[in-house]
Motif scaffolding. Structure first.
Motif, PDB file in Angstrom:
ATOM      1  N   PHE A 131       9.153  -5.816  -0.821  1.00  0.00           N
ATOM      2  CA  PHE A 131       7.721  -5.994  -0.552  1.00  0.00           C
ATOM      3  C   PHE A 131       7.449  -5.344   0.794  1.00  0.00           C
ATOM      4  O   PHE A 131       7.944  -5.798   1.829  1.00  0.00           O
ATOM      5  CB  PHE A 131       7.356  -7.480  -0.516  1.00  0.00           C
ATOM      6  N   THR A 132       6.696  -4.244   0.796  1.00  0.00           N
ATOM      7  CA  THR A 132       6.489  -3.460   2.004  1.00  0.00           C
ATOM      8  C   THR A 132       5.184  -3.848   2.692  1.00  0.00           C
ATOM      9  O   THR A 132       4.334  -4.539   2.114  1.00  0.00           O
ATOM     10  CB  THR A 132       6.454  -1.959   1.675  1.00  0.00           C
ATOM     11  N   ASP A 133       5.028  -3.367   3.932  1.00  0.00           N
ATOM     12  CA  ASP A 133       3.771  -3.628   4.630  1.00  0.00           C
ATOM     13  C   ASP A 133       2.609  -2.948   3.914  1.00  0.00           C
ATOM     14  O   ASP A 133       1.470  -3.419   3.957  1.00  0.00           O
ATOM     15  CB  ASP A 133       3.855  -3.187   6.093  1.00  0.00           C
ATOM     16  N   GLY A 134       2.886  -1.843   3.226  1.00  0.00           N
ATOM     17  CA  GLY A 134       1.854  -1.206   2.413  1.00  0.00           C
ATOM     18  C   GLY A 134       1.447  -2.085   1.243  1.00  0.00           C
ATOM     19  O   GLY A 134       0.268  -2.157   0.874  1.00  0.00           O
ATOM     20  N   ASP A 135       2.443  -2.767   0.642  1.00  0.00           N
ATOM     21  CA  ASP A 135       2.129  -3.701  -0.440  1.00  0.00           C
ATOM     22  C   ASP A 135       1.249  -4.834   0.070  1.00  0.00           C
ATOM     23  O   ASP A 135       0.352  -5.314  -0.632  1.00  0.00           O
ATOM     24  CB  ASP A 135       3.424  -4.275  -1.026  1.00  0.00           C
ATOM     25  N   LEU A 136       1.516  -5.281   1.307  1.00  0.00           N
ATOM     26  CA  LEU A 136       0.708  -6.350   1.893  1.00  0.00           C
ATOM     27  C   LEU A 136      -0.752  -5.922   2.015  1.00  0.00           C
ATOM     28  O   LEU A 136      -1.668  -6.672   1.649  1.00  0.00           O
ATOM     29  CB  LEU A 136       1.271  -6.729   3.264  1.00  0.00           C
ATOM     30  N   ARG A 137      -0.988  -4.717   2.499  1.00  0.00           N
ATOM     31  CA  ARG A 137      -2.364  -4.244   2.657  1.00  0.00           C
ATOM     32  C   ARG A 137      -3.056  -4.101   1.304  1.00  0.00           C
ATOM     33  O   ARG A 137      -4.225  -4.467   1.147  1.00  0.00           O
ATOM     34  CB  ARG A 137      -2.366  -2.905   3.408  1.00  0.00           C
ATOM     35  N   ARG A 138      -2.329  -3.568   0.329  1.00  0.00           N
ATOM     36  CA  ARG A 138      -2.935  -3.394  -0.992  1.00  0.00           C
ATOM     37  C   ARG A 138      -3.227  -4.740  -1.654  1.00  0.00           C
ATOM     38  O   ARG A 138      -4.250  -4.916  -2.321  1.00  0.00           O
ATOM     39  CB  ARG A 138      -2.010  -2.544  -1.864  1.00  0.00           C
ATOM     40  N   THR A 139      -2.305  -5.703  -1.469  1.00  0.00           N
ATOM     41  CA  THR A 139      -2.519  -7.030  -2.051  1.00  0.00           C
ATOM     42  C   THR A 139      -3.703  -7.725  -1.398  1.00  0.00           C
ATOM     43  O   THR A 139      -4.522  -8.375  -2.064  1.00  0.00           O
ATOM     44  CB  THR A 139      -1.251  -7.891  -1.887  1.00  0.00           C
ATOM     45  N   LEU A 140      -3.813  -7.596  -0.079  1.00  0.00           N
ATOM     46  CA  LEU A 140      -4.928  -8.213   0.641  1.00  0.00           C
ATOM     47  C   LEU A 140      -6.258  -7.618   0.195  1.00  0.00           C
ATOM     48  O   LEU A 140      -7.249  -8.336   0.002  1.00  0.00           O
ATOM     49  CB  LEU A 140      -4.736  -8.024   2.146  1.00  0.00           C
ATOM     50  N   LYS A 141      -6.286  -6.301  -0.010  1.00  0.00           N
ATOM     51  CA  LYS A 141      -7.523  -5.647  -0.444  1.00  0.00           C
ATOM     52  C   LYS A 141      -7.898  -6.068  -1.858  1.00  0.00           C
ATOM     53  O   LYS A 141      -9.079  -6.291  -2.175  1.00  0.00           O
ATOM     54  CB  LYS A 141      -7.351  -4.131  -0.378  1.00  0.00           C
ATOM     55  N   ALA A 142      -6.891  -6.204  -2.723  1.00  0.00           N
ATOM     56  CA  ALA A 142      -7.167  -6.518  -4.125  1.00  0.00           C
ATOM     57  C   ALA A 142      -7.432  -8.005  -4.355  1.00  0.00           C
ATOM     58  O   ALA A 142      -8.259  -8.373  -5.196  1.00  0.00           O
ATOM     59  CB  ALA A 142      -5.993  -6.063  -4.996  1.00  0.00           C
ATOM     60  N   SER A 143      -6.745  -8.872  -3.600  1.00  0.00           N
ATOM     61  CA  SER A 143      -6.814 -10.308  -3.887  1.00  0.00           C
ATOM     62  C   SER A 143      -7.690 -11.086  -2.928  1.00  0.00           C
ATOM     63  O   SER A 143      -8.137 -12.196  -3.248  1.00  0.00           O
ATOM     64  CB  SER A 143      -5.394 -10.906  -3.878  1.00  0.00           C
ATOM     65  N   GLY A 144      -7.912 -10.551  -1.742  1.00  0.00           N
ATOM     66  CA  GLY A 144      -8.730 -11.269  -0.773  1.00  0.00           C
ATOM     67  C   GLY A 144      -8.097 -12.597  -0.393  1.00  0.00           C
ATOM     68  O   GLY A 144      -6.876 -12.691  -0.198  1.00  0.00           O
ATOM     69  N   PRO A 145      -8.899 -13.685  -0.323  1.00  0.00           N
ATOM     70  CA  PRO A 145      -8.367 -14.997   0.075  1.00  0.00           C
ATOM     71  C   PRO A 145      -7.286 -15.524  -0.862  1.00  0.00           C
ATOM     72  O   PRO A 145      -6.476 -16.370  -0.467  1.00  0.00           O
ATOM     73  CB  PRO A 145      -9.607 -15.897   0.045  1.00  0.00           C
ATOM     74  N   ALA A 146      -7.246 -15.010  -2.094  1.00  0.00           N
ATOM     75  CA  ALA A 146      -6.247 -15.494  -3.051  1.00  0.00           C
ATOM     76  C   ALA A 146      -4.825 -15.158  -2.626  1.00  0.00           C
ATOM     77  O   ALA A 146      -3.866 -15.705  -3.181  1.00  0.00           O
ATOM     78  CB  ALA A 146      -6.530 -14.908  -4.435  1.00  0.00           C
ATOM     79  N   ILE A 147      -4.685 -14.278  -1.645  1.00  0.00           N
ATOM     80  CA  ILE A 147      -3.351 -13.907  -1.186  1.00  0.00           C
ATOM     81  C   ILE A 147      -2.595 -15.103  -0.627  1.00  0.00           C
ATOM     82  O   ILE A 147      -1.367 -15.146  -0.635  1.00  0.00           O
ATOM     83  CB  ILE A 147      -3.435 -12.778  -0.129  1.00  0.00           C
ATOM     84  N   PHE A 148      -3.355 -16.127  -0.152  1.00  0.00           N
ATOM     85  CA  PHE A 148      -2.708 -17.316   0.406  1.00  0.00           C
ATOM     86  C   PHE A 148      -1.969 -18.119  -0.664  1.00  0.00           C
ATOM     87  O   PHE A 148      -1.131 -18.958  -0.348  1.00  0.00           O
ATOM     88  CB  PHE A 148      -3.751 -18.203   1.097  1.00  0.00           C
TER      89      PHE A 148
END
Length: 371
Positions: free
Chosen positions: A267-284
């Protein structure tokens, strides 16, 4: 010394900025090619072979000497021969030799004297002194043996290096003769490498530094991150709980492992940014295992674990490993496996194109992190 000319006054110097154009260079390179072809066409291979064999059979050290530009070439050939590790090889400055350094010569040593003219006073003075020490003398000259080449007569073996002319406005500056000397010496050294069947490991022993050393000596295991340096997490860990682990280890990724510490994804820092953009608050509410890049491991018939068809070894050299990385540029991860999936470390590589590649390295029945 004769009468040296007085330096030209500034008034005699060419006016304006001197320039060199492609049309100026073309005929000079053509002339140089003709001179080199003349050398290759007329070189006596029997003399060259006798020279190479004398170096191979030398019971003692091999010294090279020369004056001026020939001396520079002699030093270079000596250093190249020394780098092979077959014999003690070095440069003997002719003037210094006549003032004590000839003490380095012992019976059975070989002394190679380079001279374009075969009439250098310093070498003619050194030759009988070296012979008195019991050295075997070899001359490399562009003057043929005879009255015009007294150095050849003073040596046990002479190799004639045919010279048609110098690419110089006056035909004097050694801009072709030194090229011939260098080509001849280095080619003979290459022949000696083949005759002695020099291995890459033997060559590497004498080149521990620089690009050659890093290429031949350093292995992936020497530069990879190990043990506590690895950014590890479990697939059930929450993404937001692993931010510190993701950023603190400086790897730009998390290695997702199972309970037995086998790699199951990254799980890369790029994956983190993409997940945050796609999922928003659901990332928690997302786990690392849900969003990581998973890898399917398959056991092959030769008991090697393969990852997406890509496999390397922790003992790989840097060059072979980098080639493997370049061959797999479309994958962000390069995994290195041995017979079983016990992990050792992570290697972070930036290849020539600036692509960041992560390498998960495994070794036979070893688990450093589990200890």
């Amino acid at each position: 010394m004769g009468s040296l000319p007085v330096n030209a006054s500034p008034e005699c110097a060419p006016q304006g900025r001197a320039t060199v154009s492609a049309s100026d260079l073309a005929p000079l390179f053509s002339a140089q090619r003709r001179h080199l072809d003349h050398f290759f066409d007329r070189l006596d291979m029997s003399q060259a072979a006798a020279f190479a064999q004398a170096l191979l059979d030398a019971p003692g050290a091999v010294f090279f000497t020369g004056v001026g530009k020939s001396g520079i070439v002699a030093r270079k050939i000596a250093q190249t021969l020394a780098s092979l590790g077959f014999a003690r090889a070095g440069f003997l400055a002719p003037v210094d030799a006549l003032h004590g350094d000839i003490g380095a010569l012992f019976p059975g040593d070989v002394l190679v004297l380079l001279s374009k003219s075969g009439a250098s006073d310093e070498l003619l003075a050194l030759a009988p002194c070296a012979r008195a020490k019991g050295a075997y003398l070899i001359s490399l000259t562009s003057a043929a043996s005879g009255a015009d080449c007294p150095l050849a007569a003073a040596c046990d073996l002479n190799v004639h290096l045919p010279l048609q002319g110098e690419v110089c406005p006056f035909g004097l500056a050694p801009v072709t003769s030194t090229a011939i000397q260098m080509v001849f010496g280095d080619t003979v050294v290459a022949a000696i490498m083949e005759a002695r069947r020099l291995s890459r490991d033997q060559y590497a022993c004498n080149h521990p530094a620089g690009k050659i050393g890093k290429t031949l000596i350093f292995k992936v295991k020497d530069v990879m991150k190990k043990q506590n340096e690895l950014p590890l997490c479990k697939e059930g860990d929450m993404i937001m709980d692993q931010l510190t682990e993701l950023t603190s280890k400086g790897c730009g990724c998390l290695l997702v492992v199972d309970e037995e510490h086998h790699l199951i994804g990254t799980f890369t820092d790029g994956d983190l940014r993409r997940t945050l953009k796609a999922s928003g608050p659901a990332i928690f509410n997302l786990t690392v295992g849900e969003m990581c890049n998973s890898f399917i491991l398959q056991e092959s018939k030769d008991n090697h674990c393969r990852c997406n068809g890509s496999r390397s070894h922790g003992e790989d050299g840097i060059t072979s490993f980098t080639c493997a990385v370049l061959a797999c540029r479309r994958r962000q991860q390069r995994h290195v496996w041995d017979h079983y999936t016990a992990r050792i470390g992570l290697c972070w590589i930036v290849d020539f194109c600036g692509i960041i590649t992560f390498c998960w390295i495994t070794n036979f029945c070893t688990s450093l992190l589990g200890s």
